[in-house]
Design a protein around this motif. Structure first.
Motif, short mmCIF file in Angstrom:
data_model
loop_
_atom_site.label_atom_id
_atom_site.label_comp_id
_atom_site.label_asym_id
_atom_site.label_seq_id
_atom_site.Cartn_x
_atom_site.Cartn_y
_atom_site.Cartn_z
N TYR A 39 -3.56 3.14 -11.19
CA TYR A 39 -3.34 4.59 -11.11
C TYR A 39 -2.46 5.08 -12.26
O TYR A 39 -2.80 6.05 -12.95
CB TYR A 39 -2.70 4.95 -9.77
CG TYR A 39 -2.27 6.40 -9.68
CD1 TYR A 39 -3.20 7.41 -9.41
CD2 TYR A 39 -0.95 6.77 -9.88
CE1 TYR A 39 -2.81 8.75 -9.34
CE2 TYR A 39 -0.55 8.09 -9.81
CZ TYR A 39 -1.48 9.08 -9.54
OH TYR A 39 -1.09 10.40 -9.48
N PRO A 63 -3.46 10.41 -5.48
CA PRO A 63 -4.05 9.12 -5.10
C PRO A 63 -4.74 9.18 -3.74
O PRO A 63 -4.20 9.76 -2.78
CB PRO A 63 -2.83 8.18 -5.04
CG PRO A 63 -1.76 8.85 -5.81
CD PRO A 63 -1.99 10.31 -5.64
N LEU A 108 3.80 4.75 -5.47
CA LEU A 108 3.10 5.88 -6.08
C LEU A 108 3.95 7.14 -6.06
O LEU A 108 4.07 7.84 -7.08
CB LEU A 108 1.77 6.12 -5.36
CG LEU A 108 0.71 5.03 -5.53
CD1 LEU A 108 -0.43 5.24 -4.53
CD2 LEU A 108 0.16 5.01 -6.96
N CYS A 161 2.08 3.26 -1.26
CA CYS A 161 2.37 4.70 -1.23
C CYS A 161 3.78 4.99 -1.74
O CYS A 161 3.99 5.95 -2.51
CB CYS A 161 2.22 5.24 0.19
SG CYS A 161 0.54 5.24 0.82
N ALA A 185 3.56 10.49 -8.32
CA ALA A 185 2.28 10.98 -7.79
C ALA A 185 2.51 12.32 -7.08
O ALA A 185 3.50 12.48 -6.37
CB ALA A 185 1.67 9.98 -6.83
N ALA A 194 -1.33 -0.21 -7.88
CA ALA A 194 -0.64 0.99 -8.36
C ALA A 194 -0.71 1.10 -9.88
O ALA A 194 -0.79 2.21 -10.42
CB ALA A 194 0.81 0.99 -7.89
#
Length: 282
Positions: free
Chosen positions: A181, A199, A254, A251, A259, A178
């Protein structure tokens, strides 16, 4: 579901099946994933358009089902007239979202066979010149940097050119770190890149296949994750269960970090995506 989640975009990627059995499998899995109410399904497009007809067949079926569809379109090895013909076809079908890519060279093609457009920013420019703002154009982004980029700075400049050419948003290559990102987002903000960067998420189902694919596309599998997955050997159930846990945590981090959504690389399978979805409380 909170207000932030409502504004986030969730989508799934498919690849065109090679056989009738594969197409039936895709249809079953799409129907299951459609129950999750994604924003759209994207459909990949092979090197130099090598899966072009299969892409059309898959897109046609999705459109017939009234499912929002975003076909991939790669420009390398194609001429402008061919690309404009495909774009006109999609517009006639009511498709208004695309994933615009440079694409990979078809096997055995040398530099002389590149065609008229050699870079994704040129494809984005062509779409904008010919179709204005009709299409929402997704482009690719690489938090761990494109494997063919000479430097991270060069890769960021390549991404910026796609944005300046008219990209609407971006979908990243998959990753399992992560921080990669979030650092990429920080770098983009310093370059005044403000489009949403979603993402890309790859569920873990088969470690040997994932390792080969990751090595070829430049995705890092962190050592702690690689060692844990290796320790399961051929125990696919343990690999999948641990993969669901790891990817769900990724996830969650993020989305909590801001995100704008998630794009799942489904490999035409619904089960792992559904389990991750449930773990996230979506």
């Amino acid at each position: 579901m909170n207000e932030q989640t409502k504004q986030q975009i969730f989508s799934f990627e498919l690849f065109p099946p090679k056989t009738e059995k594969g197409m039936e499998n895709l249809k079953t899995n799409v129907q299951q994933l459609q129950e999750l109410n994604p924003a759209f399904f994207s459909v990949t497009y092979g090197a130099g358009g090598s899966t072009q007809q299969r892409t059309f067949d898959t897109v046609d079926w999705l459109v017939e089902q009234r499912i929002d569809t975003a076909p991939h379109l790669s420009c390398i090895g194609a001429d402008e007239d061919e690309i404009l013909e495909i774009l006109a076809r999609y517009k006639a079908q009511g498709i208004n979202r695309l994933v615009a890519l440079r694409g990979d060279l078809p096997s055995g093609t040398g530099l002389g066979g590149l065609g008229e457009l050699n870079h994704a920013n040129q494809l984005v420019s062509l779409i904008r010149q010919q179709f204005g703002d009709y299409f929402h154009i997704e482009v690719a982004a690489y938090p761990e940097f494109h494997p063919q980029a000479a430097t991270p700075q060069q890769d960021l400049q390549n991404f910026k050119r796609k944005v300046e050419a008219g990209a609407s948003s971006a979908i990243t290559q998959y990753f399992y770190n992560a921080d990669a990102y979030f650092r990429f987002i920080d770098e983009c903000q310093r370059l005044a890149i403000e489009i949403p960067i979603v993402p890309g998420i790859m569920p873990i189902t088969n470690f040997a296949q994932l390792a080969r694919f990751s090595d070829s596309c430049g995705t890092e599998i962190p050592r702690w994750l690689r060692k844990r997955l290796e320790s399961y050997g051929d125990d696919l159930d343990s690999i999948r269960n641990y993969g669901i846990e790891v990817v769900s945590d990724l996830c969650q981090r993020l989305l909590a970090g801001g995100a704008p959504g998630l794009h799942f690389y489904t490999m035409n399978r619904s089960a792992q995506c559904q389990q991750i979805w449930q773990a996230l409380g979506l």
